[in-house]
Motif scaffolding. Sequence first.
Motif, short mmCIF file in Angstrom:
data_model
loop_
_atom_site.label_atom_id
_atom_site.label_comp_id
_atom_site.label_asym_id
_atom_site.label_seq_id
_atom_site.Cartn_x
_atom_site.Cartn_y
_atom_site.Cartn_z
N ASP A 129 0.87 -1.08 -0.08
CA ASP A 129 -0.13 0.03 0.17
C ASP A 129 1.09 1.28 0.00
N ALA A 130 1.95 1.42 0.83
CA ALA A 130 2.99 2.33 0.84
C ALA A 130 3.44 2.50 -0.60
N PHE A 131 3.80 1.51 -1.33
CA PHE A 131 4.30 1.74 -2.78
C PHE A 131 3.14 2.21 -3.55
N MET A 132 1.83 2.14 -3.39
CA MET A 132 0.80 2.75 -4.19
C MET A 132 0.74 4.35 -3.71
N ILE A 133 1.03 4.52 -2.48
CA ILE A 133 1.23 6.12 -2.21
C ILE A 133 2.37 6.68 -2.90
N VAL A 134 3.37 6.17 -2.81
CA VAL A 134 4.63 6.79 -3.48
C VAL A 134 4.49 6.90 -5.02
N PHE A 135 3.73 5.97 -5.46
CA PHE A 135 3.58 5.66 -7.01
C PHE A 135 2.00 5.65 -7.29
N PRO A 136 1.59 6.97 -7.15
CA PRO A 136 -0.01 7.04 -7.57
C PRO A 136 -0.46 6.85 -8.81
N LEU A 137 0.29 6.67 -9.69
CA LEU A 137 -0.04 6.35 -10.91
C LEU A 137 -0.53 5.04 -11.13
N TRP A 138 -0.02 3.91 -10.22
CA TRP A 138 -0.42 2.79 -10.37
C TRP A 138 -1.85 2.51 -9.80
N LYS A 139 -2.28 3.59 -8.96
CA LYS A 139 -3.62 3.23 -8.34
C LYS A 139 -4.67 3.78 -9.82
N ARG A 140 -4.07 4.95 -10.29
CA ARG A 140 -4.82 5.54 -11.37
C ARG A 140 -5.00 4.44 -12.83
N TRP A 141 -3.86 3.69 -12.83
CA TRP A 141 -3.99 2.94 -13.93
C TRP A 141 -4.89 1.75 -13.71
N ILE A 142 -4.74 1.16 -12.19
CA ILE A 142 -5.59 -0.17 -12.27
C ILE A 142 -7.16 0.31 -12.05
N LYS A 143 -7.52 1.73 -11.63
CA LYS A 143 -8.82 1.93 -11.45
C LYS A 143 -9.62 2.09 -12.79
N LYS A 144 -8.61 2.32 -13.86
CA LYS A 144 -9.38 2.22 -15.25
C LYS A 144 -10.29 1.22 -15.60
N VAL A 145 -10.35 0.19 -14.67
CA VAL A 145 -11.13 -1.09 -15.14
C VAL A 145 -12.65 -0.75 -14.55
#
Length: 220
Positions: free
Chosen positions: A39-55
């Motif tokens: 989860d910390a990785f996704m906070i420092v790399f918010p693009l990841w969240k943005r990409w996966i939420k596209k579904v």
Amino acid sequence: MSILKVDPQKIEYTDTSQIDPDYTNKMNKEYNWMAKGYDAFMIVFPLWKRWIKKVIPYIEGKKVLEVSFGSGYLMTQYAANDFDVYGIDYNEKMLEIASTKMLSNEISAKLSLANVEFLPFPNNKFNTIINTMAFTGYPNGDKAMAEFKRVLKEDGILLLVDFDYPENRNLLGYWIVKLWEKLGDIIKDINSLLSKYEFNYQDISIGGFGSVHLFIAKNK
Ligand SMILES: C[S@@+](CC[C@H](N)C(=O)[O-])C[C@H]1O[C@@H](n2cnc3c(N)ncnc32)[C@H](O)[C@@H]1O
């Protein structure tokens, strides 16, 4: 501009004949130590969240299966809606973290430990399968795709986000994919697999200079 394009002959998928037969268990050990910091990785790399939420806008029907949910972040973003959510992941620690997260968010989801190659579900069960940033971590894309196909309903939809070469062969996107491969993932020709399993699909570039793809694949 053509100088910035990769020669088509350099677009090579990972040689699967060289894959360690114990690949999944070895990667699983890596996930054991990654799970807590995921989860910390996704906070420092918010693009990841943005990409996966596209579904999310493409989810259809009632029964949704998320394969390889990791720490469960994406599930918290859609599962509170009126879906009947199931999830599997191979890693015990990810399962523990995701289960705790669902409890604290009061989300009811049936989560279990399983291998994508042997999904513990009957044929034709799900309206939607979600699979994000996990497909390049499977040693056998063919088996994974065959399982997706088997458990999807006839008109079901597979939503897959992962790295693959950029369609326009730009150098930056190509390097990102190569970096991913260097880190141990298995780059697959996802388009060919979707065609082989007779999906009608769209391949949309969603980031990473064309290296991150969203596949919206309808079973037929
Ligand atoms: C990079 S994480 C992606 C997690 C999440 N879907 C996301 O988008 O952030 C890959 C996940 O795939 C899971 N995984 C790896 N091999 C698997 C397999 N053979 N079957 C099921 N899950 C697997 C790992 O345990 C890990 O949780």
